[in-house]
Enzyme design. Sequence first.
Site, short mmCIF file in Angstrom:
data_model
loop_
_atom_site.label_atom_id
_atom_site.label_comp_id
_atom_site.label_asym_id
_atom_site.label_seq_id
_atom_site.Cartn_x
_atom_site.Cartn_y
_atom_site.Cartn_z
N HIS A 182 -3.47 7.23 1.34
CA HIS A 182 -4.06 5.82 0.23
C HIS A 182 -5.36 4.92 1.12
O HIS A 182 -6.37 5.45 2.03
CB HIS A 182 -3.47 4.88 1.48
N CYS A 227 0.94 -1.53 0.16
CA CYS A 227 0.04 -0.10 0.06
C CYS A 227 0.45 1.83 0.24
O CYS A 227 0.54 2.51 -0.22
CB CYS A 227 -1.04 0.25 1.45
N ASN A 234 -10.04 -0.89 -1.64
CA ASN A 234 -8.31 -0.81 -1.66
C ASN A 234 -7.26 -1.34 -3.01
O ASN A 234 -7.57 -2.99 -3.04
CB ASN A 234 -8.28 -1.17 -0.14
O1 UT7 Z 1 -4.37 -1.17 2.43
C1 UT7 Z 1 -3.53 -2.34 3.69
C2 UT7 Z 1 -4.44 -1.77 5.11
N1 UT7 Z 1 -4.85 -2.78 5.39
C3 UT7 Z 1 -6.17 -1.91 6.34
O2 UT7 Z 1 -5.52 -0.69 6.65
C4 UT7 Z 1 -7.38 -2.49 7.13
C5 UT7 Z 1 -7.47 -2.46 7.98
N2 UT7 Z 1 -8.76 -2.78 9.08
C6 UT7 Z 1 -9.68 -2.86 8.79
O3 UT7 Z 1 -10.38 -1.72 8.35
C7 UT7 Z 1 -11.38 -3.39 9.96
O4 UT7 Z 1 -10.14 -4.05 10.67
C8 UT7 Z 1 -12.05 -4.69 8.47
C9 UT7 Z 1 -12.42 -3.21 8.17
C10 UT7 Z 1 -10.92 -4.75 7.69
C11 UT7 Z 1 -13.07 -4.81 9.93
O5 UT7 Z 1 -13.45 -4.35 10.40
P1 UT7 Z 1 -13.16 -4.58 12.29
O6 UT7 Z 1 -14.02 -4.28 13.52
O7 UT7 Z 1 -11.38 -4.96 12.91
O8 UT7 Z 1 -13.72 -6.74 12.31
P2 UT7 Z 1 -13.59 -7.46 12.86
O9 UT7 Z 1 -12.42 -8.25 12.56
O10 UT7 Z 1 -13.41 -7.82 14.95
O11 UT7 Z 1 -14.43 -8.63 12.48
C12 UT7 Z 1 -16.41 -8.20 13.25
C13 UT7 Z 1 -16.96 -9.23 13.08
C14 UT7 Z 1 -15.97 -10.94 13.89
O12 UT7 Z 1 -17.48 -11.38 14.11
P3 UT7 Z 1 -17.97 -11.82 15.53
O13 UT7 Z 1 -16.13 -12.25 15.66
O14 UT7 Z 1 -18.17 -10.21 16.75
O15 UT7 Z 1 -18.27 -12.43 15.38
C15 UT7 Z 1 -16.15 -11.73 12.31
O16 UT7 Z 1 -16.27 -11.93 12.22
O17 UT7 Z 1 -17.33 -9.50 11.95
C16 UT7 Z 1 -17.35 -10.68 11.55
N3 UT7 Z 1 -16.52 -10.26 9.54
C17 UT7 Z 1 -17.74 -9.90 9.09
N4 UT7 Z 1 -18.97 -9.79 9.07
C18 UT7 Z 1 -20.07 -9.85 7.90
C19 UT7 Z 1 -15.87 -10.16 9.59
N5 UT7 Z 1 -15.95 -10.36 8.13
C20 UT7 Z 1 -16.38 -10.04 7.98
C21 UT7 Z 1 -17.34 -9.75 6.47
N6 UT7 Z 1 -18.99 -10.02 6.54
N7 UT7 Z 1 -16.87 -9.61 5.56
#
Ligand code: UT7
Length: 324
Positions: free
Chosen positions: A251, A106, A281
């Site tokens: 980014h 990135c 992204n």
């Molecule tokens: O360019 C490279 C750099 N990358 C980034 O900058 C990404 C940085 N991270 C993020 O943007 C966020 O962490 C995400 C958008 C990827 C995820 O958001 P989050 O608030 O950190 O969610 P999480 O991973 O803690 O997941 C929350 C819940 C989980 O369920 P439980 O355990 O609370 O029941 C996940 O299993 O959301 C669930 N989950 C989804 N649900 C629906 C994870 N992915 C998905 C999905 N759809 N695609």
Amino acid sequence: MGHYVPSKVVTNDDLAQMFDTSDEWIRQRTGIQERRFIEEDGIGASDLAVPAVKMACKNAGIEVSDIDAIIFATLSPDYTFPGSGVLVGDKLGLPGVPALDIRNQCSGFLYGLQVADAWVRCGMYKRVALIGGEVHSTGLDFSNEGRDVAVLFGDGAACAIIGPSEDDARGVIDVKVHADGSGAKLLWIEAPASNRMPRITHEMIDERRVYPQMNGKQVFRWATSKMPEVSLEVLGRNGLTAADIDLMVPHQANARINEFVAGKLGIPPEKVMQNIHKYGNTTAASIPLALSEAIQEGRARKGDLILFAAFGSGFTWGAGLVRL
Ligand code: UT7
């Protein structure tokens, strides 16, 4: 500047047909509404780059044949080797023109910008095609296990022509980049790997270790800390403040990250370019794609002071200042 995205639009609802996710979840957490995927088998990062380079040359008022060096930033090269830079040089009809591939994910565009700027300043080259190009869609895990990553990424390419400026006030003012490999395994693809014998096994494929893995929360935390920090570093050492910025072009990893970063810097949302809702992204392509669109839409004009900031796999991060 020039850019190109494939014509195939993939909405959040389309992804919800493939695995357990929803438009609401993706929009709320990331700001993404849709992304572009290549239309068919056989299209690589270098193919997406060709129209982006042609558009950039047109906008720069030069011929493709005027390009005397290529830098290609990508994490999804057409092949493991050779790099996509030599492929795009061949497709553009530029035999003999040197081509450097940059593997900084990135932050790749900012690493490339620092190299292109140094080359031009020292007189090594006069017309550097600095490309960011990615095809993610062929390498994502479209199953429930991969859904946290699969919803984020899209395909696209963009190009900046970097050359000497006749006006001392305009051009690349500064670029600062950093890396910290202690975070390497928090956002990576484990296999194939040259440290494994053999590099790839059926087991690795069955265990889905050939797909990107991310600790989203950690990456989010690092990004929202390092992007403001490096932005202040590059502003400070040039005697500037966030109030001097006409447009921030960050980014495009997550709209929430960018809102948070801009908020920390005190830059109002109307001065932050966001097109993640349309493209997701696109890693190395995301900053030049956003700048190219900002110029096209009249949001970035001649004389404007632009701030870039990026964070990504490596970890790598950086910020840059450009007077258009
Ligand atoms: O360019 C490279 C750099 N990358 C980034 O900058 C990404 C940085 N991270 C993020 O943007 C966020 O962490 C995400 C958008 C990827 C995820 O958001 P989050 O608030 O950190 O969610 P999480 O991973 O803690 O997941 C929350 C819940 C989980 O369920 P439980 O355990 O609370 O029941 C996940 O299993 O959301 C669930 N989950 C989804 N649900 C629906 C994870 N992915 C998905 C999905 N759809 N695609």
